[in-house]
Scaffold this motif. Structure first.
Motif, PDB file in Angstrom:
ATOM      1  N   CYS A  70       0.849  -1.193   0.000  1.00  0.00           N
ATOM      2  CA  CYS A  70       0.000   0.000   0.000  1.00  0.00           C
ATOM      3  C   CYS A  70       0.885   1.243   0.000  1.00  0.00           C
ATOM      4  CB  CYS A  70      -0.905  -0.016   1.229  1.00  0.00           C
ATOM      5  SG  CYS A  70      -2.041   1.383   1.311  1.00  0.00           S
ATOM      6  N   ARG A  71       0.286   2.407  -0.245  1.00  0.00           N
ATOM      7  CA  ARG A  71       1.044   3.655  -0.216  1.00  0.00           C
ATOM      8  C   ARG A  71       1.435   4.049   1.193  1.00  0.00           C
ATOM      9  NH1 ARG A  71      -1.596   7.422  -4.893  1.00  0.00           N
ATOM     10  NH2 ARG A  71      -1.121   5.979  -6.584  1.00  0.00           N
ATOM     11  N   CYS A  72       0.827   3.418   2.190  1.00  0.00           N
ATOM     12  CA  CYS A  72       1.231   3.686   3.572  1.00  0.00           C
ATOM     13  C   CYS A  72       2.500   2.915   3.915  1.00  0.00           C
ATOM     14  CB  CYS A  72       0.112   3.345   4.549  1.00  0.00           C
ATOM     15  SG  CYS A  72      -0.387   1.614   4.578  1.00  0.00           S
ATOM     16  N   GLY A  73       2.972   2.025   3.023  1.00  0.00           N
ATOM     17  CA  GLY A  73       4.236   1.344   3.208  1.00  0.00           C
ATOM     18  C   GLY A  73       4.134  -0.055   3.788  1.00  0.00           C
ATOM     19  N   THR A  74       2.941  -0.581   3.990  1.00  0.00           N
ATOM     20  CA  THR A  74       2.755  -1.893   4.584  1.00  0.00           C
ATOM     21  C   THR A  74       2.279  -2.869   3.522  1.00  0.00           C
ATOM     22  OG1 THR A  74       2.026  -0.709   6.549  1.00  0.00           O
ATOM     23  CG2 THR A  74       1.717  -3.064   6.560  1.00  0.00           C
TER      24      THR A  74
END
Length: 157
Positions: A112-116
């Motif tokens: 995801c763009r949140c990095g997870t």
């Protein structure tokens, strides 16, 4: 025949102390070869960490005794090896598990763009309570793609 050769069957088959399913021996602390190797590596890391901590605590004291005002850069260099090792150890996280349900994702994981990384069920932002601000990013993209066009004002006659 065993009596003729003075051969005794050793009954040293004890399970590994870590319950990994293999057999250990008394020479390796009742651990199998892999667990014993991991144990030795862990002891080595612990000893190097202990030496680094002792060095970081003892070095500033020697500097205080030798000079009345120690420089902040020398204190930072003395503490740097300990802090960077602990930060790396804390931040290392397996990227092959879902961030929500901890299920293994392997090569099919979605980042995801949140990095997870997430599994197929939790890949959508609504499913994993994403912290990334898609609305602001969208507004910025639209503003960048469509600049404001203003005509030059006409002078009054």
């Amino acid at each position: 025949m065993a009596e003729e050769q003075n051969w005794e069957e050793t009954n040293n088959h004890t399970p590994c102390a870590n319950n990994c399913g293999f057999f250990g021996s008394p020479t390796t602390l009742n651990l199998c070869s892999k667990c014993y190797k991991d144990h030795c590596v862990k002891e080595q890391h612990m000893s190097t960490a202990k030496i680094a901590v002792e060095k970081s605590f003892s070095q500033p004291q020697h500097q205080i005794e030798s000079s009345s005002s120690p420089s902040s850069s020398s204190l930072a260099t003395a503490l740097a090896p300990v802090s960077t090792d602990s930060v790396v150890a804390v931040k290392s996280q397996p990227r092959n598990r879902c961030g929500s349900c901890k299920r293994r994702v392997g090569l099919t994981g979605f980042t995801c763009r949140c990095g997870t990384t997430f599994c197929g069920t939790h890949r959508y932002p609504e499913q994993h309570a994403c912290t990334f601000d898609f609305k602001t990013m969208g507004k910025e993209a639209i503003a960048k793609a469509n600049p404001v066009v203003k005509g030059v004002k006409l002078e009054k006659i």
